[in-house]
Design a protein around this motif. Structure first.
Motif, PDB file in Angstrom:
ATOM      1  N   ALA A  62      33.227  62.815  22.868  1.00 38.04           N
ATOM      2  CA  ALA A  62      33.963  63.771  23.034  1.00 38.04           C
ATOM      3  C   ALA A  62      35.712  63.499  23.095  1.00 38.04           C
ATOM      4  N   GLY A  63      35.926  62.287  22.886  1.00 35.76           N
ATOM      5  CA  GLY A  63      37.210  61.669  23.139  1.00 35.76           C
ATOM      6  C   GLY A  63      37.763  61.654  24.328  1.00 35.76           C
ATOM      7  N   GLU A  64      37.070  62.006  25.179  1.00 30.06           N
ATOM      8  CA  GLU A  64      37.520  62.158  26.909  1.00 30.06           C
ATOM      9  C   GLU A  64      37.237  60.898  27.799  1.00 30.06           C
ATOM     10  N   LEU A  65      36.627  59.760  27.268  1.00 30.80           N
ATOM     11  CA  LEU A  65      36.541  58.636  27.870  1.00 30.80           C
ATOM     12  C   LEU A  65      36.768  57.425  27.075  1.00 30.80           C
ATOM     13  N   ARG A  66      37.444  56.430  27.630  1.00 31.70           N
ATOM     14  CA  ARG A  66      37.880  55.049  27.041  1.00 31.70           C
ATOM     15  C   ARG A  66      37.246  54.101  27.576  1.00 31.70           C
ATOM     16  N   ASP A  67      37.019  54.012  28.842  1.00 31.96           N
ATOM     17  CA  ASP A  67      36.162  52.973  29.583  1.00 31.96           C
ATOM     18  C   ASP A  67      34.849  53.459  30.241  1.00 31.96           C
ATOM     19  N   PHE A  68      33.925  52.568  30.163  1.00 35.59           N
ATOM     20  CA  PHE A  68      32.574  52.936  30.511  1.00 35.59           C
ATOM     21  C   PHE A  68      32.631  52.229  31.863  1.00 35.59           C
ATOM     22  N   TRP A  84      29.302  38.968  25.547  1.00 40.47           N
ATOM     23  CA  TRP A  84      29.292  40.257  25.841  1.00 40.47           C
ATOM     24  C   TRP A  84      30.399  40.833  26.832  1.00 40.47           C
ATOM     25  N   GLN A  85      30.682  39.840  27.910  1.00 41.31           N
ATOM     26  CA  GLN A  85      31.700  40.221  28.788  1.00 41.31           C
ATOM     27  C   GLN A  85      33.142  39.970  28.081  1.00 41.31           C
ATOM     28  N   ALA A  86      33.113  39.351  27.302  1.00 38.94           N
ATOM     29  CA  ALA A  86      34.468  39.166  26.821  1.00 38.94           C
ATOM     30  C   ALA A  86      34.574  40.627  25.642  1.00 38.94           C
ATOM     31  N   LEU A  87      33.450  41.007  25.067  1.00 44.54           N
ATOM     32  CA  LEU A  87      33.669  42.256  24.461  1.00 44.54           C
ATOM     33  C   LEU A  87      34.114  43.422  25.384  1.00 44.54           C
ATOM     34  N   ARG A  88      33.822  43.510  26.389  1.00 46.28           N
ATOM     35  CA  ARG A  88      33.983  44.635  27.337  1.00 46.28           C
ATOM     36  C   ARG A  88      35.645  44.505  27.743  1.00 46.28           C
ATOM     37  N   ALA A  89      36.146  43.636  27.327  1.00 49.03           N
ATOM     38  CA  ALA A  89      37.677  43.481  27.833  1.00 49.03           C
ATOM     39  C   ALA A  89      38.476  43.970  26.518  1.00 49.03           C
ATOM     40  N   ILE A  90      37.862  44.156  25.396  1.00 43.47           N
ATOM     41  CA  ILE A  90      38.687  44.421  24.410  1.00 43.47           C
ATOM     42  C   ILE A  90      38.836  45.972  24.374  1.00 43.47           C
ATOM     43  N   PRO A  91      40.281  46.455  24.630  1.00 47.19           N
ATOM     44  CA  PRO A  91      40.716  47.629  25.057  1.00 47.19           C
ATOM     45  C   PRO A  91      40.063  48.539  23.807  1.00 47.19           C
ATOM     46  N   TYR A  92      39.955  50.066  24.317  1.00 42.96           N
ATOM     47  CA  TYR A  92      39.801  51.034  23.423  1.00 42.96           C
ATOM     48  C   TYR A  92      40.581  51.151  22.376  1.00 42.96           C
ATOM     49  N   GLY A  93      40.071  51.213  20.963  1.00 46.55           N
ATOM     50  CA  GLY A  93      41.010  51.365  19.851  1.00 46.55           C
ATOM     51  C   GLY A  93      41.396  50.107  19.325  1.00 46.55           C
ATOM     52  N   ALA A  94      41.126  48.873  19.874  1.00 48.24           N
ATOM     53  CA  ALA A  94      41.673  47.590  19.391  1.00 48.24           C
ATOM     54  C   ALA A  94      40.592  47.030  18.785  1.00 48.24           C
ATOM     55  N   THR A  95      40.971  45.915  18.069  1.00 49.86           N
ATOM     56  CA  THR A  95      39.880  45.157  17.457  1.00 49.86           C
ATOM     57  C   THR A  95      40.277  43.605  17.518  1.00 49.86           C
ATOM     58  N   LEU A  96      39.403  42.481  17.651  1.00 51.33           N
ATOM     59  CA  LEU A  96      39.557  41.359  17.950  1.00 51.33           C
ATOM     60  C   LEU A  96      38.657  40.560  16.635  1.00 51.33           C
ATOM     61  N   SER A  97      39.123  39.538  16.274  1.00 56.40           N
ATOM     62  CA  SER A  97      38.225  38.621  15.377  1.00 56.40           C
ATOM     63  C   SER A  97      37.235  37.978  16.203  1.00 56.40           C
ATOM     64  N   ASN A 121      23.973  41.679  20.612  1.00 58.06           N
ATOM     65  CA  ASN A 121      24.326  42.775  21.856  1.00 58.06           C
ATOM     66  C   ASN A 121      23.352  43.870  21.901  1.00 58.06           C
ATOM     67  N   PRO A 122      22.427  44.056  23.197  1.00 53.05           N
ATOM     68  CA  PRO A 122      21.685  45.010  23.138  1.00 53.05           C
ATOM     69  C   PRO A 122      22.172  46.496  23.877  1.00 53.05           C
ATOM     70  N   ILE A 123      23.501  46.594  24.187  1.00 49.35           N
ATOM     71  CA  ILE A 123      23.892  47.817  24.476  1.00 49.35           C
ATOM     72  C   ILE A 123      25.067  47.887  23.751  1.00 49.35           C
ATOM     73  N   PRO A 124      25.311  48.393  22.311  1.00 51.75           N
ATOM     74  CA  PRO A 124      26.249  48.500  21.566  1.00 51.75           C
ATOM     75  C   PRO A 124      27.193  50.010  22.208  1.00 51.75           C
ATOM     76  N   ILE A 125      28.092  49.951  21.835  1.00 55.14           N
ATOM     77  CA  ILE A 125      29.283  50.995  22.149  1.00 55.14           C
ATOM     78  C   ILE A 125      29.635  50.837  23.515  1.00 55.14           C
ATOM     79  N   VAL A 126      28.663  50.840  24.571  1.00 53.78           N
ATOM     80  CA  VAL A 126      29.394  50.474  25.669  1.00 53.78           C
ATOM     81  C   VAL A 126      29.970  49.082  25.833  1.00 53.78           C
ATOM     82  N   VAL A 127      29.061  48.167  25.339  1.00 55.09           N
ATOM     83  CA  VAL A 127      29.910  46.692  25.279  1.00 55.09           C
ATOM     84  C   VAL A 127      30.011  46.840  23.999  1.00 55.09           C
ATOM     85  N   PRO A 128      31.497  47.115  23.569  1.00 52.10           N
ATOM     86  CA  PRO A 128      31.748  47.442  22.210  1.00 52.10           C
ATOM     87  C   PRO A 128      31.920  46.275  21.135  1.00 52.10           C
TER      88      PRO A 128
END
Length: 169
Positions: A62-68, A84-97, A121-128
């Motif tokens: 719904a666009g109301e949550l950025r961090d799980f 996977w821990q490093a993925l969790r540190a990528i900010p909402y709306g950002a990308t990394l290589s 990654n077994p938990i996509p979206i939450v682990v982005p």
């Protein structure tokens, strides 16, 4: 091993399977693609569980949550868990290589291994894992399919799904 319990969440990208032990989420499965997860015969459906995960994912879509803020229990190797821990540190709306993730975990020459861990990654979206792109900026493989990755990135950047090299719908 405790029973694996599961339920489904209706989402804009299709029905997502949520699975775990009831307290911790260990898997999110897409409805199609290589990231499709189907319940095993030994799993038990319980639609009264994963209330917080369903609420947070619904708020995300719904666009109301950025961090799980969920209890997670992914299963993987120590290297995968570090990625996977490093993925969790990528900010909402950002990308990394993949290379940037490899550098962040202290393994700068391991970008291919990061790609493999990202794909597992077994938990996509939450682990982005959708926030990881190729060095050239290209959208690379994704368990839910490239169109789903494109949709998720457009959703997070306030764009329409068609704003990133095509459209999911």
């Amino acid at each position: 091993m405790p029973d694996t319990l599961y339920t489904y969440l209706v989402s804009p990208i299709g029905p997502l399977l949520l699975a775990g032990d009831g307290a911790a989420l260990s898997a999110i499965g897409f409805p199609s693609g290589k990231g499709r997860v189907a319940p095993r015969d030994s799993w038990r459906r319980d639609d009264d569980l994963f209330v917080e995960a369903r609420a947070q994912l619904t708020a995300y879509f719904a666009g109301e949550l950025r961090d799980f803020d969920l209890v997670l229990n992914p299963t993987g190797t120590p290297f995968q868990l570090a990625v996977w821990q490093a993925l969790r540190a990528i900010p909402y709306g950002a990308t990394l290589s993949y290379g940037a993730i490899a550098a962040r975990i202290g393994r700068p020459s391991a970008s291919r291994a990061v790609g493999a861990a990202n794909g597992a990654n077994p938990i996509p979206i939450v682990v982005p894992c959708h926030r990881v792109i190729g060095a050239s900026g290209a959208l690379t493989g994704f368990g839910g399919g490239i169109d789903t990755k494109r949709w998720l990135l457009a959703h997070e950047t306030g764009g329409r799904p068609g704003d990133l090299q095509g459209s999911l719908f």
